[in-house]
Enzyme design. Structure first.
Site, PDB file in Angstrom:
ATOM      1  CG  HIS A   1      10.821  -0.094   1.141  1.00  0.00           C
ATOM      2  ND1 HIS A   1      11.232   0.355   2.374  1.00  0.00           N
ATOM      3  CD2 HIS A   1      10.796  -1.457   1.220  1.00  0.00           C
ATOM      4  CE1 HIS A   1      11.446  -0.689   3.170  1.00  0.00           C
ATOM      5  NE2 HIS A   1      11.169  -1.791   2.498  1.00  0.00           N
TER       6      HIS A   1
ATOM      7  CB  SER B   1       8.441  -4.925   2.059  1.00  0.00           C
ATOM      8  OG  SER B   1       9.467  -5.814   2.424  1.00  0.00           O
TER       9      SER B   1
ATOM     10  CG  ASP C   1     -40.605   1.220  -9.940  1.00  0.00           C
ATOM     11  OD1 ASP C   1     -40.904   1.965  -8.982  1.00  0.00           O
ATOM     12  OD2 ASP C   1     -41.397   0.948 -10.851  1.00  0.00           O
TER      13      ASP C   1
END
Length: 692
Positions: free
Chosen positions: A251, A332, A548
């Site tokens: 909403h 909600s 690495d």
């Protein structure tokens, strides 16, 4: 049959949250027993929308079953009577209630002014209705602007008000409306112990507060629909499976409409990316809903094969849909309240329910600045099953409410006051908090030292451990395991959630198998070594291993200069072996390294300076070749010698490179520990499902 058993377990569940429903004071019970009325109590129930009817309907059914004590009048107004919102008054008729009065009170426009005008229109129409009905008490639910009009009218006309769900904390303007109704109401039915305490702190009379639980839970905890799959298929399609779909209900936030619309856009984008069948309910009639509907249509939600967009689902069917969903998402109150009864995972978005008490099934995303955060929340929540929560009720609210109504003394005078304390939030279920505590164990197998670090999602090294790297295989493996076990134990004390282990090592690596194929000569006895298995078996965590150099590049992409770059190259400048020069000061038995060479050059050692220039020039030529063959957008120099090479490399590029690549930027890494950060990034990227 599966659903029947599942819901039966929920009904018999006895946890700490339901115990307080049994602790109503004996004084209050005595008052309720002795205060009887000599005539029927005329009760007016006013309902404004589909959400409040789900809470009011169980009470209405209860009142209807006791005609000797009550007369029921039903007033329908608000969005119930609007076609765009499903004409939900029909479900009241289907429940066999006689609607005494229908009031068209909504002024269309779905903006702030329309909400105010709707309240005004209701205030104009309600006095005639209340004068005609003359109820002894009006039952009002929640925090809607329509409910505020009802409470204002009843209070000014000296009609007693029973307010359902007072004392709760959520967010936005709803809080103000709810507490305003509390100040107007004479009696209160609250759903949680915290809400009861809030009402008491607001100086409401304790004898006029009933801790009953949420009326909707009376229906939720007794639901036994065996044919839930037919409901799922009706709303979502024949090919949808239980727990493999989403229910979305969002909403507008009337105090920040623009942001709530943006958040709705991000939600839909995340749902589209997540690629699961989704039932989307249209938003309510608050200001901003029209813009949210436009967003749905702009993104083609109503025609998207994965979405079903609907205006209304009958409550009985909605119960089954959320009970068997893989996840519910939105803002909600149903998500943070009713859905907990089923243990369905919920993602609560934004601030609309920010202060609600929630079960452990709710994950909060307070401020979704990117779609990715909501997508991560979906990955974390979807398909989980949580314990059923009874924070909001134990299924016996309606009998308590009916008894409370019977106790009301119509001769008693009415008084009101106000005060409100803060409620502490539980941040452990907040997406921001979770992302901050997600961490990795990073291991760097260097030529001299073995380093282990706890690295946070933001790339912060929370704690680092360093030991001299042993020379033999057995000692080295033993030390790695010991350091990782100690670091994992320390991570618990530091509130870091370790997701896995990343290892950065020199030499050739098979990342798929987690095996070092052939290491550099600085790390002796380290060929065809399986690092993944012993670490994974000991720590019970996933393990990643890589070279690495690759780790340094990954660190730059996630945390450094390469962040946001489409393509770049990282070059490591590291240890120089056997370079003992005049002017260097090296302790006995210590290997000569790059730092010693730099020290000698700074002291004016001509040979050291020459070596740095020669190496820098060679590096520059290597970069030129990379620019010509790979055409990267950026070159990052990493390692202890990078800052000493950068100017030489740039000079070589200006002199030797083609004009088309001379503008490519060459920078020095600003990461302190690229090997550790790169090792961590393997863990953090994969386990949080980030895609690069």
């Amino acid at each position: 049959m599966e659903t029947h058993k599942h819901l039966h377990r929920e009904q018999s569940y006895a946890g700490p949250h339901e115990l307080y429903f049994k602790k109503l004071s004996s004084k209050k019970n005595q008052v309720m027993e002795k205060n009887g009325n000599n005539r029927k109590l005329r009760v007016c129930v006013a309902t404004c929308n589909r959400a409040d009817y789900s809470k009011l309907a169980p009470i209405m059914f209860g009142i209807k079953t006791e005609p000797a004590f009550f007369e029921l009048d039903v007033v329908v107004l608000g969005s119930h009577l609007i076609d765009d919102y499903g004409n939900t008054y029909r479900m009241i008729e289907q429940d066999d209630f006689d609607i005494n009065t229908r009031l068209h009170t909504i002024v269309r426009g779905e903006d702030e002014a329309a909400m105010v005008e709707s309240v005004g229109l209701a205030l104009v129409k309600l006095p005639d209705v209340l004068n005609r009905l003359k109820p002894d008490i009006m039952i009002v639910h929640g925090d809607r602007f329509d409910a505020l009009a009802l409470a204002t009218s009843a209070a000014l006309m000296n009609i007693r008000i029973l307010h359902i769900e007072g004392g709760e904390v959520s967010g936005t303007i709803d809080d103000s409306i709810r507490h305003a109704i509390t100040k107007l109401a004479h009696y209160h039915v609250c759903c949680t112990r915290s809400a009861e305490q809030h009402l008491i702190s607001m100086c409401e009379d304790h004898d006029r507060i009933l801790l009953a639980g949420c009326p909707s839970y009376d229906k939720l905890l007794s639901a036994k629909n065996k044919d839930y799959m037919s409901i799922i298929r009706m709303w979502l399609g024949d090919d949808v499976k239980c727990k493999d779909y989403i229910v979305a209900l969002q909403h507008p936030v009337t105090t920040d409409i623009k942001h709530s619309i943006k958040m709705f856009e991000l939600t839909l984008d995340a749902l589209i990316s997540f690629n699961k069948r989704t039932l989307v309910l249209f938003p309510n009639i608050d200001a901003g809903s029209k813009e949210m509907v436009r967003v749905m249509r702009k993104k083609g939600i109503e025609h998207h094969p994965n979405f079903r967009a609907v205006k209304h689902v009958p409550f009985d069917q909605f119960i089954q849909l959320v009970a068997h969903a893989g996840c519910m998402i939105g803002n909600s109150s149903c998500g943070v309240r009713e859905v907990g009864a089923f243990g369905t995972p919920v993602i609560n978005l934004g601030t609309r329910q920010i202060g609600r008490e929630t079960g452990e099934n709710v994950l909060h995303v307070r401020d979704a600045d990117t779609q990715d955060k909501i997508l991560q929340a979906l990955h974390l929540q979807f398909g989980k099953q949580y314990p059923c929560s009874k924070i909001y009720g134990d299924g016996n609210a309606v009998p308590r409410i009916l008894k409370f109504l019977k106790s009301i003394d119509l001769q008693e005078p009415l008084q009101k006051k106000f005060c409100f304390p803060p409620v502490k939030e539980n941040i452990s279920q907040d997406i921001d908090h979770i992302l901050e505590t997600l961490s990795a164990l990073a291991v760097d197998l260097g030529g001299t030292n073995l380093r282990v670090a706890i690295v946070s999602m933001k790339g912060e090294i929370v704690k680092k451990y360093t030991q001299f790297n042993p020379k033999t295989y057995e000692e080295r493996i033993s030390l790695i395991l010991q350091m990782c076990v100690e670091a994992a134990a320390e991570a618990v004390k530091l509130n870091c959630r370790i997701l896995g282990v990343g290892i950065s090592t020199g030499g050739r690596v098979n990342p798929q198998e987690g095996v070092v194929l052939h290491s550099t000569k600085l790390i002796q006895e380290w060929n065809s070594v399986d690092l993944r298995t012993p670490l994974s078996d000991t720590l019970h965590l996933p393990v990643w291993v890589d070279n690495d150099g690759n780790c340094a590049a990954m660190a730059e992409r996630k945390f450094g200069q390469g962040k946001g770059q489409e393509n770049f190259v990282t070059l490591i400048t590291g240890t120089e072996d056997l370079l003992l020069m005049e002017g260097m000061s090296v302790p006995k038995d210590e290997a000569v390294g790059a730092l010693h060479l730099i020290q000698a050059a700074k002291l004016g050692n001509v040979k050291a300076q020459s070596i740095l220039r020669t190496a820098g020039t060679a590096l520059g030529l290597g970069v030129v070749n990379i620019l010509h063959t790979m055409n990267p957008s950026l070159v990052i120099l990493s390692g202890v010698l990078a800052s000493h090479y950068i100017h030489i490399v740039k000079d070589v590029i200006r002199q030797q490179a083609l004009s088309s690549v001379q503008d490519v930027d060459v920078v020095v890494s600003d990461l302190v520990d690229p090997a550790l950060l790169g090792a961590a990034s393997m863990v953090l990227d994969y386990t949080t499902r980030r895609i690069h």
